[in-house]
Design an enzyme around this catalytic site. Structure first.
Site, mmCIF file in Angstrom:
data_model
loop_
_atom_site.group_PDB
_atom_site.id
_atom_site.type_symbol
_atom_site.label_atom_id
_atom_site.label_comp_id
_atom_site.label_asym_id
_atom_site.label_seq_id
_atom_site.Cartn_x
_atom_site.Cartn_y
_atom_site.Cartn_z
ATOM 1 N N LYS B 79 -0.964 -42.035 4.503
ATOM 2 C CA LYS B 79 -0.868 -41.069 3.405
ATOM 3 C C LYS B 79 -2.131 -41.057 2.532
ATOM 4 O O LYS B 79 -2.654 -39.976 2.211
ATOM 5 C CB LYS B 79 0.370 -41.388 2.553
ATOM 6 N N THR B 81 -5.073 -42.016 3.385
ATOM 7 C CA THR B 81 -6.166 -41.507 4.216
ATOM 8 C C THR B 81 -6.152 -39.980 4.241
ATOM 9 O O THR B 81 -7.192 -39.328 4.109
ATOM 10 C CB THR B 81 -6.034 -42.099 5.637
ATOM 11 N N ARG B 102 -3.761 -44.279 -6.809
ATOM 12 C CA ARG B 102 -3.403 -45.542 -7.453
ATOM 13 C C ARG B 102 -4.448 -46.599 -7.145
ATOM 14 O O ARG B 102 -5.099 -46.549 -6.113
ATOM 15 C CB ARG B 102 -2.034 -46.012 -6.927
ATOM 16 N N LYS B 113 -1.798 -56.902 3.746
ATOM 17 C CA LYS B 113 -2.288 -55.559 3.963
ATOM 18 C C LYS B 113 -3.789 -55.423 4.095
ATOM 19 O O LYS B 113 -4.249 -54.433 4.621
ATOM 20 C CB LYS B 113 -1.915 -54.701 2.734
ATOM 21 N N ALA B 281 6.449 -48.291 -6.505
ATOM 22 C CA ALA B 281 7.170 -47.037 -6.246
ATOM 23 C C ALA B 281 8.668 -47.275 -6.118
ATOM 24 O O ALA B 281 9.418 -46.330 -5.912
ATOM 25 C CB ALA B 281 6.634 -46.372 -4.993
ATOM 26 N N PHE B 309 5.489 -44.118 -1.136
ATOM 27 C CA PHE B 309 6.542 -43.976 -0.122
ATOM 28 C C PHE B 309 6.794 -42.516 0.241
ATOM 29 O O PHE B 309 5.876 -41.695 0.183
ATOM 30 C CB PHE B 309 7.820 -44.671 -0.598
ATOM 31 N N PHE B 389 -3.032 -39.911 15.588
ATOM 32 C CA PHE B 389 -3.493 -41.229 16.007
ATOM 33 C C PHE B 389 -4.036 -41.107 17.424
ATOM 34 O O PHE B 389 -3.677 -40.176 18.156
ATOM 35 C CB PHE B 389 -2.341 -42.245 15.959
ATOM 36 N N TRP B 417 -9.112 -39.789 9.611
ATOM 37 C CA TRP B 417 -9.566 -41.171 9.758
ATOM 38 C C TRP B 417 -10.906 -41.168 10.494
ATOM 39 O O TRP B 417 -11.872 -41.788 10.048
ATOM 40 C CB TRP B 417 -8.533 -41.995 10.549
#
Lengths: 563, 563
Positions: B79, B81, B102, B113, B281, B309, B389, B417
């Site tokens: 999201k 990205t 954020r 992460k 969130a 989310f 992807f 990406w």
């Protein structure tokens, strides 16, 4: 002079004086200090970090003036104020000067003290930013310290392949906060999902070994090596567990890579000031970072710096720990004294300090005399800075200056709080004379001396005490320290700052006392063994009415209520 | 396109791509965005804070594009990205664009992460600084949160004149760290000098109400008011105790005054990016700060922003909480979907995602359809971004795009990406078309609705559920909330992100379910009532092999091992 003082009915606060100062852009200050723009990483308009890798090569090797003090009292001595004022005076006297100070801890700012960046017209600015988050160094140290804690508890939770004994973890968590409720806690409660229950506690961030490490590291590789050498606790077999065993020194180094860069700001007088690192002066060595001091030496003719508390604590460690690890030596030492503090050492209680009392000063002078003797033990002839307060009388000032004259001690009255560098010109001239003298500096002990001998030499030569006593616990720890080969490290004494002895009530110049060493704490990353004597507080509490109660932000976005 | 993908044998990591990007000085980026130099407070060369008081007056009121997603799965949807790539695409298409995101939490960076600032060629940079200490906002929030904790415990220790019940303190301490051992602790142990013993715990900083407050405050005065309204616990008589009762809102405001200023960085594509604030969130509203969004609206034609989310959580709160409090509305909404995530919603386990499976996609599409319906409930027609992807097949992509075409839903495949903004041009065009349409925005509920009705409307219209159930505890809390007059606040649902229901295992589009509200937490400073459903984790733990294990600093001083 006297007249001017009396006409000031409501003197400005330090914050008001700081806010009215006209600051020059930090890039201009840096340029004046010989720092090229590409080495300057600005944090706002008036503060910056220095990327030392981008500094030009230089053969400059400035002289170092260390400012220390007589044994501190609640009356206050104004050591940082004199340090800043002296630097401004030396600038005015034509020297390329830099001041190097510790950065304040936010916890005490919220609690008792307000700020800590000099005072009056001898301050470093921007005062409010320096006293709040500054460039984030303390936050980075807090984060690295607590990341290590989380990684230790996670290691145990995930199978504990290193066999760490949760009862013998010596690595504590930290916050930059005065928070007594966090001194003794239990963690890992609430069932298996929440880790392994154990006793723990928080220290204040400046007490973290990582703060001491940051202040002694020579570069990023030295930082990583020191971090990897931290002992975090012991296995069930009582073998030390190092950070390198957990293999997380890289992550900790990453968290600290910007914090390692010295910060530059300016004094109200326009002298460039390095403010970097601020380890406790009891359980650590109490001096600003080696990076800042060595960088300042490369950039200026004279570096004025300070060390925590009196000469028995900060100065002793400045010489035996910081100078030794950094490969340099101080070229002159200033001892700050005040009429008020000498009166307290002469037996006057705090609420009676306003009345003239020459007799009490005479009774208190042996404290100053011992500090002079202590500095002479290192081969340096100190200069006394008698820092004048408004209530001091001529008779009182004359009593101190007369004693100095009679005993062949260089001394100058300073009025740097009120007049900035101009109030420190006499002191500046005295220091410049001293810097022309040959100094035959010597450490007080060799690191190869037997551990007990190192401690005894400090007690006898620095404190003027008679002997040392190790408790059974300390003796037992010493056996382990020797077995691990750690006894070749320098000693970092943790002693009350109020007395040469380990009894805070023995003011003046106590003699014939024995120092009891209660506990030994190896700090393998910092590179010293802490000797605890008496009760040393590593997490302060807030007072009944915290300074925070008076703080706010005005409509222009400026701080209100910082002192 | 397909060919290009296959020739990349060893794709660069996000950090490598970020480090190879040629960054423009942040003052240039700011100038391009119409921000005058006097409003820019540089933090290093490539990041800055904006002093909004110094921005020129403008009548500009840019449109807001909100990026949300289908229900997240471990397969990932990208999201952030897509948000960054879309902003770069809109810039390329000639719009003055700004992205508002954020700021990442450091705790998860050390844990699972790695970083969180977009990915590939659609990242915000400098990536490593954004992911580590950035401009210190999270540290300031941690400090303010824990200063309040220390002041509460100090108040009790010093006589407790407010009659605070130590068993009913709801204000917890925080650290920006994944540290499970701190979830449940006892503090104040070790005797009377160390405060009053009580149960406590640490949340992660992003879960602090102060984070939510910072993200909803309109200016410094609003910030102070919100801080003063925080309920920290209850008296022995069960009356609420506010920060204003302790009278420390000024000190907390002072600690946060710089953190309130939005941060500006840039995308790899050179689009100005506001990165500011990052509340959870689940127990908070999950959007960047109102200050950043409103500032970006004044500076650009289009603001691309995201919410945490899926649309059931972040987007719902973006509309019902953030937009309502900020007095604006989104003008377009993008829902990010991926072939991989749709396959998981269609029943495929994570280790079988590589095989082509059109049937599973068809089975997973109802999840996306419900997210489309949810956005339509607000009066907005969403655009689907199908984020490609490398393993996705043409058949799979066609299945999704065909469904959208057949159902009259605007959709575009993105390859941001790999290609940055160029990979998002189709999406950009679709969004621009949508921005030309009239939007008849409506909130889902009025704040004056009965509290239960507000919750029921969210459950029925947003989640597609049937009804709500309040536990006895929640009902009891609701009585108190109504008595205190707090039930007129908006609702902040804390629900699993994996399912529309409160059961994380119910993927796809569950129907006929009831949402159980277990607990109500009033957040008077943030201005909402949290409804806890299911287990919500407010302090994560570290994994078996934390990301920290791979981190280090190379010889040039650059980060290694951030992902």
């Amino acid at each position: 002079m006297e007249t001017t003082l009396k006409t000031i009915k409501q003197p400005l606060t330090d914050l008001e004086i700081a806010n009215r100062a006209e600051l020059r852009p930090i890039v201009d200050i840096a340029e004046k200090a010989g720092i090229p723009e590409e080495a300057v990483e600005q944090y706002g308009r008036y503060k910056a970090k220095i990327d030392v890798k981008k500094l030009p090569k230089t053969t400059k090797n400035g002289k170092v003036v260390l400012v220390t003090a007589i044994s501190p009292t609640p009356a206050g001595e104004g050591k940082s104020t004199v340090t800043v004022g002296l630097a401004d005076a030396l600038s005015q006297l034509g020297n390329q000067t830099m001041v190097a100070l510790r950065e304040p801890s936010l916890g005490p700012v919220m609690g008792m003290k307000g700020g800590a960046a000099g005072g009056g017209y001898s301050q470093v600015v921007p005062m409010e930013e320096i006293n709040l988050h500054f460039t984030g160094d303390l936050h980075a140290i807090t984060t690295a310290n607590n990341a290590l804690s989380a990684l230790i508890d996670n290691h145990i939770h995930r199978g504990n392949s290193l066999n760490i004994d949760p009862r013998r973890i010596t690595w504590k968590r930290v916050l930059d906060m005065n928070d007594r409720a966090l001194r003794h806690i239990t963690v890992g409660l609430g069932g298996p999902a929440n880790g392994v229950p154990r006793e723990d506690g928080f220290d204040i961030t400046v007490a973290s070994e990582i703060m001491a490490i940051l202040c002694l590291a020579k570069d990023i590789d030295d930082l990583r090596t020191r971090l990897s050498n931290i002992v975090i606790g012991y296995t069930y077999d009582k073998e030390p567990v190092y950070v390198k065993d957990l293999d997380v020194q890289g992550a900790l180094t990453l968290l600290l890579k910007d914090a390692l860069k010295p910060n530059i700001v300016q004094t109200i007088g326009g002298t460039p000031a390095m403010i970097h690192g601020g380890p406790f002066a009891n359980i650590a060595h109490g001096c600003n970072s080696l990076m800042a001091t060595l960088t300042a030496k490369k950039l200026s003719d004279i570096v004025v710096t300070e060390a925590g508390f009196g000469s028995d604590l900060g100065a002793e460690k400045f010489m035996n720990i910081k100078s030794r690890q950094g490969g340099f030596q101080p070229d002159a030492v200033v001892i700050v004294a005040t009429v008020r503090a000498l009166k307290m050492h002469g037996g006057v209680p705090k609420d009676k300090l306003k009345a003239e009392n020459v007799q009490a000063i005479v009774a208190g002078l042996p404290n100053m005399k011992k500090h002079i003797e202590t500095i002479r033990e290192f081969g340096i002839e100190p200069v006394i800075a008698l820092n004048r307060f408004t209530a001091d009388t001529e008779n009182e000032l004359n009593a101190v200056m007369g004693w100095c004259h009679d005993n062949g001690v260089k001394a100058a009255i300073t009025e740097v709080w009120e007049h900035g560098g101009t109030g420190g010109l006499e002191l500046g001239k005295a220091v410049m004379q001293q810097l022309d003298q040959h100094v035959d500096f010597q450490f007080l002990y060799d690191v190869e001396d037997a551990f007990e001998d190192k401690v005894r030499k400090i007690v006898q030569k620095v404190y003027g005490g008679q002997d040392i006593h190790f408790t059974d616990q300390a003796l037992k720890q010493l056996v382990d320290i020797k077995r691990n080969g750690w006894d070749v490290l320098p000693v970092c004494m943790a002693k009350t700052q109020y007395s040469f002895s380990d009894d805070p009530k023995l003011l003046g110049r106590p003699e014939g006392f024995t120092i009891t060493v209660r506990e030994l704490i190896p700090k393998l990353g910092a590179g010293f063994i802490v000797c605890l004597t008496g009760d040393i507080m590593t997490m302060p509490g807030l007072p009944k009415v915290p300074a925070a109660m008076n703080m706010d932000v005005d409509h222009e976005g400026n701080a209100v209520g910082l002192m």
